[in-house]
Motif scaffolding. Structure first.
Motif, PDB file in Angstrom:
ATOM      1  N   PHE A 143       0.831  -1.201   0.000  1.00 18.19           N
ATOM      2  CA  PHE A 143       0.000   0.000   0.000  1.00 18.19           C
ATOM      3  C   PHE A 143       0.870   1.256   0.000  1.00 18.19           C
ATOM      4  CE2 PHE A 143      -1.930   3.405   2.528  1.00 18.19           C
ATOM      5  CZ  PHE A 143      -3.035   3.688   1.742  1.00 18.19           C
ATOM      6  N   GLU A 144       1.945   1.249   0.764  1.00 16.47           N
ATOM      7  CA  GLU A 144       2.829   2.415   0.819  1.00 16.47           C
ATOM      8  C   GLU A 144       3.494   2.669  -0.531  1.00 16.47           C
ATOM      9  OE1 GLU A 144       4.105   2.442   5.544  1.00 16.47           O
ATOM     10  OE2 GLU A 144       5.218   1.181   4.130  1.00 16.47           O
ATOM     11  N   ARG A 145       3.844   1.596  -1.236  1.00 17.64           N
ATOM     12  CA  ARG A 145       4.418   1.778  -2.578  1.00 17.64           C
ATOM     13  C   ARG A 145       3.389   2.396  -3.522  1.00 17.64           C
ATOM     14  NH1 ARG A 145       6.743  -3.290  -1.259  1.00 17.64           N
ATOM     15  NH2 ARG A 145       5.078  -4.402  -2.356  1.00 17.64           N
ATOM     16  N   TRP A 146       2.148   1.922  -3.431  1.00 15.73           N
ATOM     17  CA  TRP A 146       1.089   2.500  -4.265  1.00 15.73           C
ATOM     18  C   TRP A 146       0.877   3.970  -3.919  1.00 15.73           C
ATOM     19  CZ3 TRP A 146      -3.540   4.585  -2.471  1.00 15.73           C
ATOM     20  CH2 TRP A 146      -4.443   4.977  -3.465  1.00 15.73           C
ATOM     21  N   LEU A 147       0.818   4.280  -2.623  1.00 19.99           N
ATOM     22  CA  LEU A 147       0.553   5.651  -2.186  1.00 19.99           C
ATOM     23  C   LEU A 147       1.662   6.598  -2.630  1.00 19.99           C
ATOM     24  CD1 LEU A 147      -1.260   7.547  -0.554  1.00 19.99           C
ATOM     25  CD2 LEU A 147       0.011   6.879   1.497  1.00 19.99           C
ATOM     26  N   ALA A 148       2.903   6.115  -2.613  1.00 22.81           N
ATOM     27  CA  ALA A 148       4.029   6.968  -3.000  1.00 22.81           C
ATOM     28  C   ALA A 148       3.939   7.414  -4.452  1.00 22.81           C
ATOM     29  CB  ALA A 148       5.344   6.230  -2.762  1.00 22.81           C
ATOM     30  N   GLY A 149       3.227   6.660  -5.280  1.00 23.47           N
ATOM     31  CA  GLY A 149       3.115   7.010  -6.688  1.00 23.47           C
ATOM     32  C   GLY A 149       1.877   7.807  -7.038  1.00 23.47           C
ATOM     33  N   GLN A 150       1.095   8.198  -6.033  1.00 24.16           N
ATOM     34  CA  GLN A 150      -0.154   8.907  -6.291  1.00 24.16           C
ATOM     35  C   GLN A 150       0.043  10.424  -6.251  1.00 24.16           C
ATOM     36  OE1 GLN A 150      -2.805   6.975  -7.261  1.00 24.16           O
ATOM     37  NE2 GLN A 150      -1.097   5.515  -7.085  1.00 24.16           N
ATOM     38  N   PRO A 151      -0.815  11.168  -6.957  1.00 21.88           N
ATOM     39  CA  PRO A 151      -0.746  12.637  -6.898  1.00 21.88           C
ATOM     40  C   PRO A 151      -1.116  13.150  -5.514  1.00 21.88           C
ATOM     41  CG  PRO A 151      -2.704  11.911  -8.092  1.00 21.88           C
ATOM     42  CD  PRO A 151      -1.869  10.682  -7.862  1.00 21.88           C
ATOM     43  N   GLY A 152      -0.774  14.400  -5.245  1.00 20.44           N
ATOM     44  CA  GLY A 152      -0.979  14.974  -3.920  1.00 20.44           C
ATOM     45  C   GLY A 152      -2.407  14.933  -3.439  1.00 20.44           C
ATOM     46  N   ALA A 153      -3.369  15.085  -4.349  1.00 20.15           N
ATOM     47  CA  ALA A 153      -4.773  15.108  -3.946  1.00 20.15           C
ATOM     48  C   ALA A 153      -5.190  13.793  -3.305  1.00 20.15           C
ATOM     49  CB  ALA A 153      -5.654  15.407  -5.155  1.00 20.15           C
ATOM     50  N   VAL A 154      -4.634  12.678  -3.774  1.00 21.17           N
ATOM     51  CA  VAL A 154      -4.961  11.377  -3.190  1.00 21.17           C
ATOM     52  C   VAL A 154      -4.391  11.284  -1.777  1.00 21.17           C
ATOM     53  CG1 VAL A 154      -4.635   8.883  -3.380  1.00 21.17           C
ATOM     54  CG2 VAL A 154      -5.087  10.253  -5.430  1.00 21.17           C
ATOM     55  N   GLY A 155      -3.132  11.688  -1.634  1.00 18.04           N
ATOM     56  CA  GLY A 155      -2.504  11.638  -0.323  1.00 18.04           C
ATOM     57  C   GLY A 155      -3.212  12.500   0.705  1.00 18.04           C
ATOM     58  N   GLU A 156      -3.761  13.637   0.269  1.00 14.37           N
ATOM     59  CA  GLU A 156      -4.444  14.536   1.195  1.00 14.37           C
ATOM     60  C   GLU A 156      -5.725  13.941   1.756  1.00 14.37           C
ATOM     61  OE1 GLU A 156      -5.021  18.098  -0.978  1.00 14.37           O
ATOM     62  OE2 GLU A 156      -2.888  18.665  -0.972  1.00 14.37           O
ATOM     63  N   SER A 157      -6.288  12.945   1.079  1.00 10.10           N
ATOM     64  CA  SER A 157      -7.527  12.323   1.556  1.00 10.10           C
ATOM     65  C   SER A 157      -7.263  11.133   2.463  1.00 10.10           C
ATOM     66  CB  SER A 157      -8.378  11.874   0.365  1.00 10.10           C
ATOM     67  OG  SER A 157      -7.735  10.814  -0.337  1.00 10.10           O
ATOM     68  N   ILE A 158      -6.000  10.796   2.666  1.00  4.67           N
ATOM     69  CA  ILE A 158      -5.634   9.656   3.519  1.00  4.67           C
ATOM     70  C   ILE A 158      -5.003  10.188   4.797  1.00  4.67           C
ATOM     71  CG2 ILE A 158      -4.137   7.629   3.705  1.00  4.67           C
ATOM     72  CD1 ILE A 158      -4.546   7.242   0.691  1.00  4.67           C
ATOM     73  N   PHE A 159      -5.607   9.853   5.933  1.00  3.28           N
ATOM     74  CA  PHE A 159      -5.188  10.404   7.217  1.00  3.28           C
ATOM     75  C   PHE A 159      -4.317   9.447   8.030  1.00  3.28           C
ATOM     76  CE2 PHE A 159      -9.471  12.737   6.930  1.00  3.28           C
ATOM     77  CZ  PHE A 159      -8.913  13.712   6.117  1.00  3.28           C
ATOM     78  N   GLY A 160      -4.175   8.215   7.570  1.00  6.13           N
ATOM     79  CA  GLY A 160      -3.329   7.274   8.290  1.00  6.13           C
ATOM     80  C   GLY A 160      -3.694   5.845   7.954  1.00  6.13           C
ATOM     81  N   TYR A 161      -2.897   4.918   8.463  1.00  2.00           N
ATOM     82  CA  TYR A 161      -3.153   3.507   8.187  1.00  2.00           C
ATOM     83  C   TYR A 161      -2.343   2.645   9.147  1.00  2.00           C
ATOM     84  CZ  TYR A 161       1.162   4.337   5.545  1.00  2.00           C
ATOM     85  OH  TYR A 161       2.424   4.720   5.175  1.00  2.00           O
ATOM     86  N   GLY A 162      -2.748   1.379   9.232  1.00  5.24           N
ATOM     87  CA  GLY A 162      -2.036   0.440  10.084  1.00  5.24           C
ATOM     88  C   GLY A 162      -2.801  -0.859  10.209  1.00  5.24           C
TER      89      GLY A 162
END
Length: 486
Positions: A143-162
């Motif tokens: 998931f972290e590899r996928w998230l690293a390749g996403q545009p900023g708008a996607v990252g801004e909608s994700i508040f955390g994970y675990g």
């Protein structure tokens, strides 16, 4: 950033300690593989302060004895997990508390047989799940590899994970209405909000530590200190009193309480953040309603981190250091030593060293820290802070990534914090940096809260969700630093 005297031990000491830990771990793993049940119960804890007992009843409906039983079970679960995680990686899937029960999650791998036998012999309940902890960690990495390749708008909608050990899933906390694509991997999206890490800047309904009195009070975890940013006074809570390798007085608190971390990067000076007492308009103790101003200086932030962790290590000035040479936690101002209350480090030899049932000053008793432990999902913990006092709750999850925003209008973009644990503790701005305990052991320090107000919880004023910084990474990052236990 680091300032002043070194906090670090020598490389030789680190190597020796590491070899000792490895030797102990090898013996423990061998014992688990052989089906050993040697997971001893903890010694009887010291008595709890009255206000903490009240918080347990108010927040969780349990008494001090039940609290002690649950803390002991969680501690033994943590010990079991450290062994099983290495001895049986294909079978081990996590541990958690469910009320007073200790739960061990295992897959149906062949290697689960000895792990199950040991868990059941220790009194834990074993449940069979689909994915091992190692598998869930692989999903997290994907998931972290996928998230690293996403545009900023996607990252801004994700508040955390675990990892959620109760669900045996990887959970991603997202903004309301966010849907994750299949490319994100096998994850569960859960609507949430972004937590906020913020010191207190209000001047009402609190009483802060005063200095310059004929007999200066003892300082323990949960009491207030102050700092100034752009002419405005802010307050946070002291965390656990500690020492460095030379025995000098330190305190472990929140990194976002460093003045350098409250302002935007463009305004940072690079100087160590100084901390102070709080005074009122007169040259006396602060009175609620007065215009607050800084009092005497306590010390400075020698270490400050607000990503990837949220902790600060305060070095106390020599003039005030004796007031911090104790292992106490309290939510009130601690009186100076008297015949009825003599902290251990000031014991006159009279044989009267005080107890938690005594009432030093306005503290309603004190809690004495006896050690450290790791956060366990479902375990009961309590916190102390100068704004909301004692509160108790349970740990929802540990080893979580969280995106956190700082004080509105001052800090830059949200920061990412790693290895956090999430609790149902009630906290308010100003409780930041205060201690979080399991029984008499240090678990972590208060970092941030979900501050969207709601009438769902009349006592707290908002949904009680509080993020904690574990104490373990702080001590591992700084060999030689130890939480005071006397």
């Amino acid at each position: 950033m680091a300032f002043g005297s070194p906090l670090f031990g020598t490389a030789r000491r680190r190597g020796t300690a590491l070899r000792r830990r490895r030797a102990v771990l090898v013996l423990c793993c061998a014992a688990l593989a052989a089906g050993s049940t040697n997971i001893p119960a903890s010694a009887a804890p010291p008595p709890l302060p009255p206000r903490l007992v009240e918080a347990l009843q108010r927040d969780l409906g349990i008494d001090a004895d039940e609290y002690a039983r649950r803390v002991d079970t969680a501690h033994r679960l943590s010990d079991y997990a450290k062994i099983a995680r290495i001895a049986h990686p294909a079978a081990f899937a996590g541990v958690r508390m469910d009320g007073g029960r200790g739960i061990v999650s295992l897959t149906d791998e062949v290697s689960a047989v000895p792990a199950r036998a040991t868990a059941e012999a220790a009194g834990f309940t074993v449940e069979t799940v689909a994915a091992s902890e190692a598998t869930l960690r692989d999903r997290r990495a994907g998931f972290e590899r996928w998230l690293a390749g996403q545009p900023g708008a996607v990252g801004e909608s994700i508040f955390g994970y675990g990892i959620d050990s109760a669900r045996n899933e990887l959970v991603v906390r997202v903004a309301e209405g966010t849907q994750l694509p299949i490319e994100a991997g096998l994850v569960r999206a859960m609507a949430s909000a972004m937590p906020q890490a913020s010191p207190d800047s209000a001047a009402e309904d609190v009483q802060s530590i005063a200095a310059g009195e004929p007999a200066e009070p003892v300082v323990g975890g949960g009491q207030a200190y102050a700092f100034e940013v752009d002419g405005e006074i802010h307050r946070c809570s002291f965390g656990f009193n500690a020492t460095d390798a030379a025995g000098s007085a330190l305190n472990i608190t929140a990194g976002h309480c460093d003045p350098e971390n409250v302002v935007a990067r463009s305004k940072r000076t690079g100087e160590p953040g100084r901390i102070f007492t709080v005074r009122g308009t007169s040259d006396k103790r602060y009175v609620p309603g007065e215009k607050a101003r800084l009092g005497d200086e306590f010390g400075h932030f020698e270490v400050s981190s607000f990503a990837p962790h949220d902790y600060g290590i305060l070095r106390l000035d020599d003039a005030v250091a004796p007031r911090f040479r104790n292992n106490l936690v309290s939510t009130g101002q601690l009186s100076p030593p008297t015949p009825s209350f003599v902290p251990p480090f000031l014991d006159t030899g009279s044989g009267n060293s005080g107890s938690a049932s005594e009432n030093p000053g306005e503290a309603g008793g004190v809690l004495r820290i006896t050690g450290t432990t790791d956060p366990v999902a479902g375990a009961v913990v309590c916190k102390a802070g100068f704004r909301s006092g004692y509160s108790c709750g349970v740990i929802l999850a540990s080893d979580q990534v969280a995106r956190v925003k700082g004080k509105p209008g001052q800090t830059d973009a949200p920061v990412q914090l790693d290895n956090m644990f999430i609790t149902t503790l009630c906290g308010h701005p100003g409780d930041s940096g205060g201690p979080i305990m399991a029984g008499t052991e240090a678990v972590g320090i208060t970092s941030s809260i979900l501050s969207n107000t709601t009438p769902l919880d009349g006592t707290c004023g908002h949904v009680p969700v509080l993020f904690g910084q574990p104490i373990g990474p702080v001590l591992r990052d700084h060999p030689g630093v130890k939480v005071r236990t006397s």
